[in-house]
Scaffold this active site. Structure first.
Site, PDB file in Angstrom:
ATOM      1  N   HIS A 121       0.875  -1.180   0.000  1.00 44.51           N
ATOM      2  CA  HIS A 121       0.000   0.000   0.000  1.00 44.51           C
ATOM      3  C   HIS A 121       0.915   1.233   0.000  1.00 44.51           C
ATOM      4  O   HIS A 121       2.034   1.164   0.515  1.00 44.51           O
ATOM      5  CB  HIS A 121      -0.825  -0.063   1.291  1.00 44.51           C
ATOM      6  CG  HIS A 121      -1.874   0.982   1.451  1.00 44.51           C
ATOM      7  ND1 HIS A 121      -1.587   2.270   1.836  1.00 44.51           N
ATOM      8  CD2 HIS A 121      -3.219   0.925   1.312  1.00 44.51           C
ATOM      9  CE1 HIS A 121      -2.725   2.952   1.931  1.00 44.51           C
ATOM     10  NE2 HIS A 121      -3.726   2.159   1.610  1.00 44.51           N
ATOM     11  N   ASP A 198       3.254  -4.176   8.143  1.00 44.86           N
ATOM     12  CA  ASP A 198       2.040  -3.380   7.956  1.00 44.86           C
ATOM     13  C   ASP A 198       0.875  -4.336   8.211  1.00 44.86           C
ATOM     14  O   ASP A 198       0.553  -5.176   7.375  1.00 44.86           O
ATOM     15  CB  ASP A 198       2.020  -2.825   6.529  1.00 44.86           C
ATOM     16  CG  ASP A 198       0.656  -2.240   6.137  1.00 44.86           C
ATOM     17  OD1 ASP A 198      -0.294  -2.337   6.939  1.00 44.86           O
ATOM     18  OD2 ASP A 198       0.544  -1.703   5.017  1.00 44.86           O
ATOM     19  N   GLN A 201      -4.416  -4.782   7.236  1.00 44.37           N
ATOM     20  CA  GLN A 201      -5.434  -5.716   6.745  1.00 44.37           C
ATOM     21  C   GLN A 201      -5.370  -7.051   7.477  1.00 44.37           C
ATOM     22  O   GLN A 201      -6.126  -7.967   7.156  1.00 44.37           O
ATOM     23  CB  GLN A 201      -5.257  -5.953   5.239  1.00 44.37           C
ATOM     24  CG  GLN A 201      -5.396  -4.718   4.389  1.00 44.37           C
ATOM     25  CD  GLN A 201      -6.822  -4.181   4.343  1.00 44.37           C
ATOM     26  OE1 GLN A 201      -7.784  -4.859   4.690  1.00 44.37           O
ATOM     27  NE2 GLN A 201      -6.967  -2.936   3.915  1.00 44.37           N
ATOM     28  N   LYS A 224     -10.353  -0.161  10.749  1.00 45.17           N
ATOM     29  CA  LYS A 224     -10.602  -1.331   9.898  1.00 45.17           C
ATOM     30  C   LYS A 224     -11.023  -2.538  10.736  1.00 45.17           C
ATOM     31  O   LYS A 224     -11.292  -3.603  10.202  1.00 45.17           O
ATOM     32  CB  LYS A 224      -9.347  -1.675   9.090  1.00 45.17           C
ATOM     33  CG  LYS A 224      -9.007  -0.640   8.025  1.00 45.17           C
ATOM     34  CD  LYS A 224      -7.899  -1.143   7.140  1.00 45.17           C
ATOM     35  CE  LYS A 224      -7.175  -0.042   6.391  1.00 45.17           C
ATOM     36  NZ  LYS A 224      -7.978   0.579   5.336  1.00 45.17           N
ATOM     37  N   CYS A 364      -4.902   2.690  -3.528  1.00 40.11           N
ATOM     38  CA  CYS A 364      -3.666   3.165  -2.901  1.00 40.11           C
ATOM     39  C   CYS A 364      -2.510   2.218  -3.138  1.00 40.11           C
ATOM     40  O   CYS A 364      -1.688   1.982  -2.245  1.00 40.11           O
ATOM     41  CB  CYS A 364      -3.848   3.393  -1.402  1.00 40.11           C
ATOM     42  SG  CYS A 364      -5.088   4.611  -1.030  1.00 40.11           S
TER      43      CYS A 364
END
Lengths: 409, 144
Positions: A121, A198, A201, A224, A364
């Site tokens: 991303h 990261d 998600q 999220k 993104c």
């Protein structure tokens, strides 16, 4: 777990959009919020709002307890060893920027390398681009396999003893790929690099154990995972965080302030300059309670079933192209696709007319779109409140979209 | 197959411009070149215009995007060809009023462009329709 029952906790999902019951398939962008989270925010502002870590008064103590209590909930949620390792920040982007600006500036030199992947991303690309520009270091990319996964052999070939930082997303927001973080971390450590994850998600969907992953940093966002916007967290190993300098200076993060010199508070507060995101942390704490009660393993299992069902159902639509791991392969519950020559914006507009919310655009991830050889795609992403009926609605509407555009063309 | 409200957006004339774009390509010796993109969705346009004595004598576009953005670019180039800069700017003003759902002066010949009226009812798509017009304004601004 019963997604239909869980759906009742999300008031926003109980509405019609363009004359159809809403089907929300954009949770990878942001998830919806259960009443438990909405009420926790409401309750905080009604009964406990105050600034933290200062007042002698009762509300000040109550707000501090709630804020620090939320920190411990985050610690348990990702199984960190200590609350000193949990820094509350605005979200994943801010967290990754903090690592790049603080750890990166202090430890990366001109002859060094920073390694990321082609599927990242923008928030896990640009902080490293900027760090490479500022230090003269080389930014390297682990390439992708044809199916949108990365091979450990490629990781071994890209990471070298000159690599100081490896930063990889745990779950792709576009391809649905689940990356082998534990193994990549091993390779990073063998080469003397730190491993940054990261987790934007991943944290909403998979049980996270940062000690088992053995990563050095793990960043994620509250919004999220059923929490409010504007709150997220950075996990960092204590010995690394102790050595790092803050990047934001001001109130709240100081120990002693003189006219020309100042000293910082201990971990984790030295990285939390200014009045912290108190209500946000309280809301995130409520979201963690909500998710933990359902059980991350149950959520993972539910989404695994949804992802398989979606891949089976959508792969059969003539003219559809699905990016990332194909039917039958391990993947997260996000399906990115294009339909014939219909532009994804047009697909999303027709789906919206049918009450179905999907994302259209580059998500993104412009370098990844280039790798996919498209300028944009449509994406349906699922969460704990989605059902197989939602996917049936999506499939039926995609068939209508095809028919509509073949009529008007 | 019909979706009543969608038919206001996807009018036949728009689809015709999307499928058979007018003025697609680039002018080799174009005096004005503008590249613009829409960072939120990846749409992009490469616009070349030839301006002689204050008149747009030729205009071509290239790019990638949805039906609305590409049809709008096709109609825009068609509308400004042979018109002077002032007229092109007026058209652009009228178009932007149309996208905002406002009343606009009806003394200009809008021709196919009127088919884009329906876009005003789809706020998420207005940026698609206005991309090429913004590119044109930017290019002609420097010629004034």
């Amino acid at each position: 777990m019963n997604a239909k029952e869980l759906k009742k906790y999300f008031p926003i999902l109980d509405q019609e959009v363009n004359g159809h019951p809403l089907v929300y398939l954009d949770s990878a962008a942001t998830s919806q919020k259960p009443v438990q989270v909405i009420e926790a925010l409401n309750d905080y502002y009604r009964h406990s709002n105050s600034n933290v870590h200062r007042g002698v008064h009762t509300l000040g103590n109550r707000a501090t307890d709630l804020y620090e209590g939320a920190r411990d909930k985050v610690r348990k949620f990702i199984n960190a060893a200590s609350t000193k390792e949990i820094i509350f920040l605005r979200g994943t982007t801010t967290a990754l920027n903090l690592v790049a600006q603080s750890y990166g500036r202090a430890n990366v030199k001109e002859s060094d390398e920073i390694v990321i992947t082609t599927m990242e991303h923008h928030s896990n690309i640009i902080p490293w681009q900027q760090l490479a520009k500022a230090t003269g270091a080389t930014l390297k990319y682990i390439p992708l396999q044809e199916d949108g996964t990365i091979s450990l052999e490629d990781v071994r070939n890209t990471v070298t003893p000159n690599t100081k930082i490896v930063s990889v997303m745990m779950v792709s927001n576009v391809l649905g790929t689940i990356n082998p973080i534990e193994e990549i971390t091993k390779i990073a450590h063998e080469n003397g690099a730190v491993m940054v994850v990261d987790g934007a998600q991943a944290a909403p969907h998979l049980a996270i154990d940062v000690q088992k992953l053995n990563c050095d940093f793990f960043a994620f966002s509250g919004h999220k995972m059923c929490g409010p916007t504007g709150i997220g967290a950075l996990y960092g190993k204590q010995d690394l965080l102790e050595e790092m300098e803050p990047v934001e200076f001001g109130g709240e993060m100081i120990d002693f302030v003189g006219l020309y010199e100042s000293t910082w508070k201990d971990l984790p507060w030295k990285f939390e300059g200014g009045t912290p995101i108190i209500a946000g942390a309280v809301g995130l704490g409520a979201a963690i309670d909500f998710l933990s009660e359902i059980g991350l393993d149950n959520i993972e299992q539910h989404e695994h079933k949804l992802a398989s069902y979606a891949m089976d159902t959508l792969s059969d639509i003539p003219g559809i192209v699905i990016f990332g791991p194909q039917r039958g392969k391990e993947r997260a519950s996000v399906v990115t696709f294009n339909l014939d020559d219909v532009h994804p914006h047009d697909v999303a507009t027709v789906l919206d007319a049918e009450g179905i919310a999907v994302r259209a655009g580059h998500h993104c991830a412009q370098p990844l779109m280039k790798w996919c050889q498209v300028s944009a795609t449509a994406r349906a992403s699922f969460y704990l409140y989605n059902t197989e009926e939602d996917i049936d609605r999506l499939a039926a509407s995609l068939l209508k979209t095809k028919e509509y555009f073949s009529d008007v063309f | 197959m019909s979706f009543n409200n969608l038919d206001q957006l996807y009018r036949q004339v728009i689809m015709d411009h999307y499928k058979n774009p007018r003025n697609k390509g680039a002018i080799e010796d174009g005096s004005v070149t503008v590249d613009m993109n829409n960072p939120t969705c990846g749409d992009r346009i490469h616009l070349t215009m030839k301006v002689e004595d204050g008149v747009v004598t030729d205009a071509k576009f290239d790019g990638e995007g949805c039906s609305i953005s590409m049809a709008s670019a096709s109609m825009m180039t068609q509308a400004i060809k042979g018109k002077d800069i002032e007229h092109a700017m007026k058209l652009s003003h009228v178009f932007s009023e149309m996208m905002l759902g406002n009343d606009y002066p009806d003394n200009l010949d809008l021709d196919d462009i009127e088919a884009l009226q329906g876009v005003a009812k789809f706020p998420a798509r207005i940026k698609c329709a206005t991309l090429s017009w913004k590119a044109m304004e930017k290019g002609l601004q420097s010629e004034k």
